[in-house]
Design an enzyme around this catalytic site. Structure first.
Site, PDB file in Angstrom:
ATOM      1  N   GLU A 301      37.878  32.399  28.121  1.00  0.00           N
ATOM      2  CA  GLU A 301      38.027  31.299  29.080  1.00  0.00           C
ATOM      3  C   GLU A 301      36.747  30.960  29.843  1.00  0.00           C
ATOM      4  OE1 GLU A 301      39.340  34.376  29.199  1.00  0.00           O
ATOM      5  OE2 GLU A 301      39.552  35.123  31.235  1.00  0.00           O
ATOM      6  N   HIS A 325      46.456  28.957  26.551  1.00  0.00           N
ATOM      7  CA  HIS A 325      46.126  30.183  27.282  1.00  0.00           C
ATOM      8  C   HIS A 325      44.753  30.068  27.962  1.00  0.00           C
ATOM      9  CE1 HIS A 325      46.247  34.642  27.865  1.00  0.00           C
ATOM     10  NE2 HIS A 325      44.929  34.501  27.789  1.00  0.00           N
ATOM     11  N   GLU A 326      43.747  29.698  27.182  1.00  0.00           N
ATOM     12  CA  GLU A 326      42.390  29.646  27.761  1.00  0.00           C
ATOM     13  C   GLU A 326      42.290  28.561  28.829  1.00  0.00           C
ATOM     14  OE1 GLU A 326      41.004  32.252  27.113  1.00  0.00           O
ATOM     15  OE2 GLU A 326      42.017  32.746  25.232  1.00  0.00           O
ATOM     16  N   HIS A 329      43.726  29.709  32.101  1.00  0.00           N
ATOM     17  CA  HIS A 329      42.816  30.576  32.866  1.00  0.00           C
ATOM     18  C   HIS A 329      41.989  29.770  33.891  1.00  0.00           C
ATOM     19  CE1 HIS A 329      43.078  34.702  31.489  1.00  0.00           C
ATOM     20  NE2 HIS A 329      42.901  34.396  30.214  1.00  0.00           N
ATOM     21  N   GLU A 348      45.533  38.065  33.081  1.00  0.00           N
ATOM     22  CA  GLU A 348      46.118  37.873  31.752  1.00  0.00           C
ATOM     23  C   GLU A 348      47.634  37.688  31.771  1.00  0.00           C
ATOM     24  OE1 GLU A 348      44.306  37.026  29.512  1.00  0.00           O
ATOM     25  OE2 GLU A 348      42.322  37.831  29.998  1.00  0.00           O
ATOM     26  N   ASP A 403      37.304  47.837  28.325  1.00  0.00           N
ATOM     27  CA  ASP A 403      37.707  47.142  27.098  1.00  0.00           C
ATOM     28  C   ASP A 403      38.879  47.830  26.403  1.00  0.00           C
ATOM     29  OD1 ASP A 403      35.875  45.078  27.212  1.00  0.00           O
ATOM     30  OD2 ASP A 403      34.337  46.156  26.103  1.00  0.00           O
ATOM     31  N   TYR A 411      49.377  41.644  29.384  1.00  0.00           N
ATOM     32  CA  TYR A 411      49.679  40.234  29.098  1.00  0.00           C
ATOM     33  C   TYR A 411      51.193  40.024  29.141  1.00  0.00           C
ATOM     34  CZ  TYR A 411      44.965  39.422  27.101  1.00  0.00           C
ATOM     35  OH  TYR A 411      43.623  39.286  26.898  1.00  0.00           O
TER      36      TYR A 411
HETATM   37  N1  BES Z   1      40.034  36.807  28.574  1.00  0.00           N
HETATM   38  C1  BES Z   1      40.676  37.082  27.357  1.00  0.00           C
HETATM   39  C2  BES Z   1      39.811  37.821  26.383  1.00  0.00           C
HETATM   40  C3  BES Z   1      39.323  39.158  26.891  1.00  0.00           C
HETATM   41  C4  BES Z   1      40.147  40.016  27.607  1.00  0.00           C
HETATM   42  C5  BES Z   1      38.023  39.544  26.632  1.00  0.00           C
HETATM   43  C6  BES Z   1      39.656  41.235  28.071  1.00  0.00           C
HETATM   44  C7  BES Z   1      37.540  40.757  27.081  1.00  0.00           C
HETATM   45  C8  BES Z   1      38.359  41.607  27.814  1.00  0.00           C
HETATM   46  C9  BES Z   1      41.212  35.805  26.705  1.00  0.00           C
HETATM   47  O1  BES Z   1      41.684  34.876  27.622  1.00  0.00           O
HETATM   48  C10 BES Z   1      42.406  36.195  25.896  1.00  0.00           C
HETATM   49  O2  BES Z   1      43.336  36.671  26.471  1.00  0.00           O
HETATM   50  N2  BES Z   1      42.380  35.968  24.596  1.00  0.00           N
HETATM   51  C11 BES Z   1      43.509  36.228  23.744  1.00  0.00           C
HETATM   52  C12 BES Z   1      44.309  34.966  23.623  1.00  0.00           C
HETATM   53  C13 BES Z   1      45.760  35.127  23.351  1.00  0.00           C
HETATM   54  C14 BES Z   1      46.450  36.117  24.212  1.00  0.00           C
HETATM   55  C15 BES Z   1      46.451  33.779  23.475  1.00  0.00           C
HETATM   56  C16 BES Z   1      42.996  36.677  22.407  1.00  0.00           C
HETATM   57  O3  BES Z   1      41.792  36.662  22.194  1.00  0.00           O
HETATM   58  O4  BES Z   1      43.783  37.059  21.548  1.00  0.00           O
HETATM   59 ZN    ZN Z   2      43.421  35.594  28.574  1.00  0.00          ZN
END
Ligand code: BES
Ligand code: ZN
Length: 636
Positions: A301, A325-326, A329, A348, A403, A411
């Site tokens: 995002e 989703h993005e 955010h 999330e 991470d 989520y």
């Molecule tokens: N912000 C996250 C990606 C992220 C989370 C990067 C934690 C590093 C650490 C992003 O918004 C996300 O949640 N992406 C998901 C999307 C899905 C849940 C719709 C993904 O990449 O799968």
């Molecule tokens: Zn996210």
């Protein structure tokens, strides 16, 4: 703004008026629960308010080189050194300036590197320095070719195959590998940047991108809204732009731009729906950047410019929930941010709830409920594997790697909490509450406890007798799920699961099944997951042929299918599975397939072999997620 220099005498002269209040009023006292265990920066003493970046992008050496100027504020009289986060950076020189005269060089030292946090950069202030409000700190540096935030791609790893590409991924704590800074979501800064690239390429950032900027290898950016460090983002490649709506558009390599513009045509509508429920979009434009296949996430995002995996280009708009989703955010996360990584469910979980609401508004309740049920199913699965200590929405999270926290449980569990509250208080009331929450905490980072106090006052106590603070705390501080919660339901998916049983037991012939092509991709996924154990190779092959599973262009259906293929050791589809593992580097699509290959007890060697072949095309974060699953990874 440029770096001004000043003599030490002037600096020392500034040694009055200590303890000036930071902009925006009093800093909240910082109890331990608001402490960021993943940053070494001394943010109670100094805060960066604005960053000026000037970086050259060197594709040959795979480094960024240049300087960053921190416009900083001193918050605590007597503070003698500044501590910034860094990882793998080579620091050439640090200078201090204030008030417009000559700069002074400052001594600095990099602490021994911590495997997770990196190397704290200690910068000593002149002995006679006294906290006097604002000053500028200029740091000349370059990144390492192994910077954890940066992926460098050779031309053959791009859609066009003729130009190199690079992109950053700063969340959670990787920004420190491309600039020295206070790398914690508790601090927000505005920024500006000059990015120097080969002239034929375009640079884009989480800032005021100008699609019309002349391609000359020198690009200027301004991000006027203050953002946390994990939202700093840069990408450089052979990019072109296509508008989607009044203030929305998409950047991609020209080879995939038309497909992306078609797939994400609803982005402007999504933005307008979100504004109608949650209040004005605060960031000006909303654009998408479609990355090469090795982008490790579905989306990221980055403000004004979400970074998006090309695996969403299914050709049927079936995977656009990631865009919802993005985009969501922009409220939950970018406007109101988690204070530390322990509070990530505020980003999330809340975003997943908003995502489902946007999907419902745009595509109807049937589709949104299908996705809600898939999310709930994934939650039940993750409760089987996530350690109890990490199952509370707000766990104690003081060591380890941000991470690798809750494996995505935050989520789905966060979404289920907000859906439960919506069901209890009614949609209108809950929508008003959420809009008020975003407005109240706009451009701040908050802890779970600040959220708890706010919702207690503005929702629970405002409508007494419906839900108690204790009820809510169970979600936040206990593992598992409360006994009383609202569970998603989907007739469509129920029917798909019933079809799986009927086909497996022989009641429903495969040709009837394949005629049921009115199935949504979500129903197809649920069907695959509902297949009973013990199906013969012939029957699975028949199913594959009838439904075209191995050949599907839908990356989520492929994911569900190849997980089963690996789990069941369905050898006829192994060639397709290999192709899937080499097609996209998005961790979610491939990690569970590797995991099942290892778990089936016969194919760990094969998994290692496929991984060794594909490895160079995967992102470092994807490698870090998969490599530890494989045999002998310690020997490599
Ligand atoms: N912000 C996250 C990606 C992220 C989370 C990067 C934690 C590093 C650490 C992003 O918004 C996300 O949640 N992406 C998901 C999307 C899905 C849940 C719709 C993904 O990449 O799968
Ligand atoms: Zn996210």
């Amino acid at each position: 703004m440029s770096f001004r220099v000043m003599p030490l005498a002037v600096l020392l002269f500034l040694a009055s008026g200590c303890g000036r209040e930071p902009a925006g009023g009093e800093e909240p006292s910082a109890p331990d629960r608001a402490r960021d265990y993943f940053s070494d920066a001394n943010i109670a003493q100094f805060a960066t308010r604005h960053l000026e970046l000037d970086l050259a992008v060197d594709f040959d050496r795979r480094v960024l080189k240049g300087h960053v100027i921190h416009q900083m504020e001193c918050l605590q009289p007597g503070a003698e050194s500044i501590v910034l986060d860094s990882r793998g950076l080579h620091i050439d020189r640090i200078q201090l300036a204030a008030g417009g005269a000559a700069a002074v060089d400052l001594p600095f030292q990099l602490a021994p590197a911590d495997p997770v946090r990196g190397a704290a950069l200690h910068i000593s202030l002149p002995a006679a320095y006294a906290c006097a409000g604002g000053f500028e700190l200029k740091i000349d540096y370059r990144t390492s070719p192994q910077a954890s935030a940066i992926m460098w791609l050779a031309p053959e790893q791009t859609a066009g195959g003729r130009h190199p590409f690079m992109f950053t991924q700063s969340q959670a704590i990787h920004a420190r590998s491309w600039l020295p800074l206070q790398d914690t979501p508790a601090v927000r800064t505005t920024y500006e940047a000059v990015i120097r690239t080969p002239p034929e390429l375009l640079a884009v950032m989480s800032a005021d991108n100008d699609a019309q900027a002349p391609r000359n290898g020198r690009y200027r950016f301004l991000m006027p809204q203050p953002i946390p460090s994990y939202l700093l983002a840069l990408a450089v490649g052979n990019l072109q732009f296509s508008p989607l709506g009044d203030n929305t558009g998409v950047y991609a390599e020209p080879e995939i731009l038309p497909a992306a513009a078609w797939e994400f045509a609803d982005t402007q509508d999504m933005l307008e729906v979100a504004e109608a429920i949650y209040g004005p979009y605060q960031w000006g434009r909303y654009d998408l950047l479609i990355l090469p296949p090795s982008f490790p996430f579905g989306g990221m995002e980055n403000p004004r410019l979400s970074f998006i995996t090309p695996s969403l280009l299914a050709g049927d708009r079936s995977l656009v929930s990631v865009i919802a989703h993005e985009l969501a955010h922009s409220w939950s996360g970018n406007l109101v941010s988690n204070r530390t990584w322990r509070d990530i469910w505020l980003n999330e979980g809340t975003t997943s709830y908003l995502e489902a609401r946007l999907m419902e508004a745009l595509y109807g309740k049937r589709r949104a409920d299908e996705e809600r049920l898939l999310t709930y199913q994934s939650l039940l699965e993750s409760l089987q594997t996530v350690p109890l200590a990490m199952q509370p929405l707000a766990p104690v999270f003081e060591s380890g790697d941000p991470d690798e926290g809750q494996q995505g449980l935050e989520y789905a569990k966060g979404q289920m909490l907000l859906e439960h509250l919506e069901a209890l208080f009614g949609r209108d009331t809950f929508d008003r509450f959420m809009a008020g929450y975003f407005d109240h905490f706009a451009f701040q980072a908050i802890s779970t406890e600040q959220f708890l106090d706010y919702i207690d006052e503005h929702l629970l106590q405002a409508r007494p007798g419906i839900y108690s603070r204790d009820d809510l705390q169970e979600w936040l501080y206990q593992p598992g799920l409360p006994a009383m919660m609202s569970v998603p339901h989907s007739d469509n998916l129920d029917a798909a699961a019933a079809d799986a049983q009927a086909w497996a037991s022989g009641e429903l012939p495969v040709d009837k099944l394949s005629k049921k092509n009115s199935w949504s991709p979500q129903a197809a996924i649920y069907f695959i997951k509902a297949l009973p154990a013990g199906l013969s190779e012939d029957r699975l092959a028949q199913l594959d042929r009838a439904l075209g599973l191995s050949a599907t262009q839908n990356a989520e259906i492929a994911r569900a299918w190849f997980i089963e293929v690996a789990k069941r050791r369905h050898l006829p589809a192994y060639a397709g599975m290999r192709e899937h593992l080499g097609r996209f580097g998005r961790t979610r699509l491939i990690e569970p397939v590797y995991r099942e290959l290892v778990a089936n007890r016969r194919d760990a060697g094969l998994a290692a072999e496929i991984f060794a072949q594909a490895r160079s095309a995967y992102h470092p974060l994807t490698i870090a997620a998969i490599e530890p699953l494989l045999p002998d990874h310690n020997l490599q």
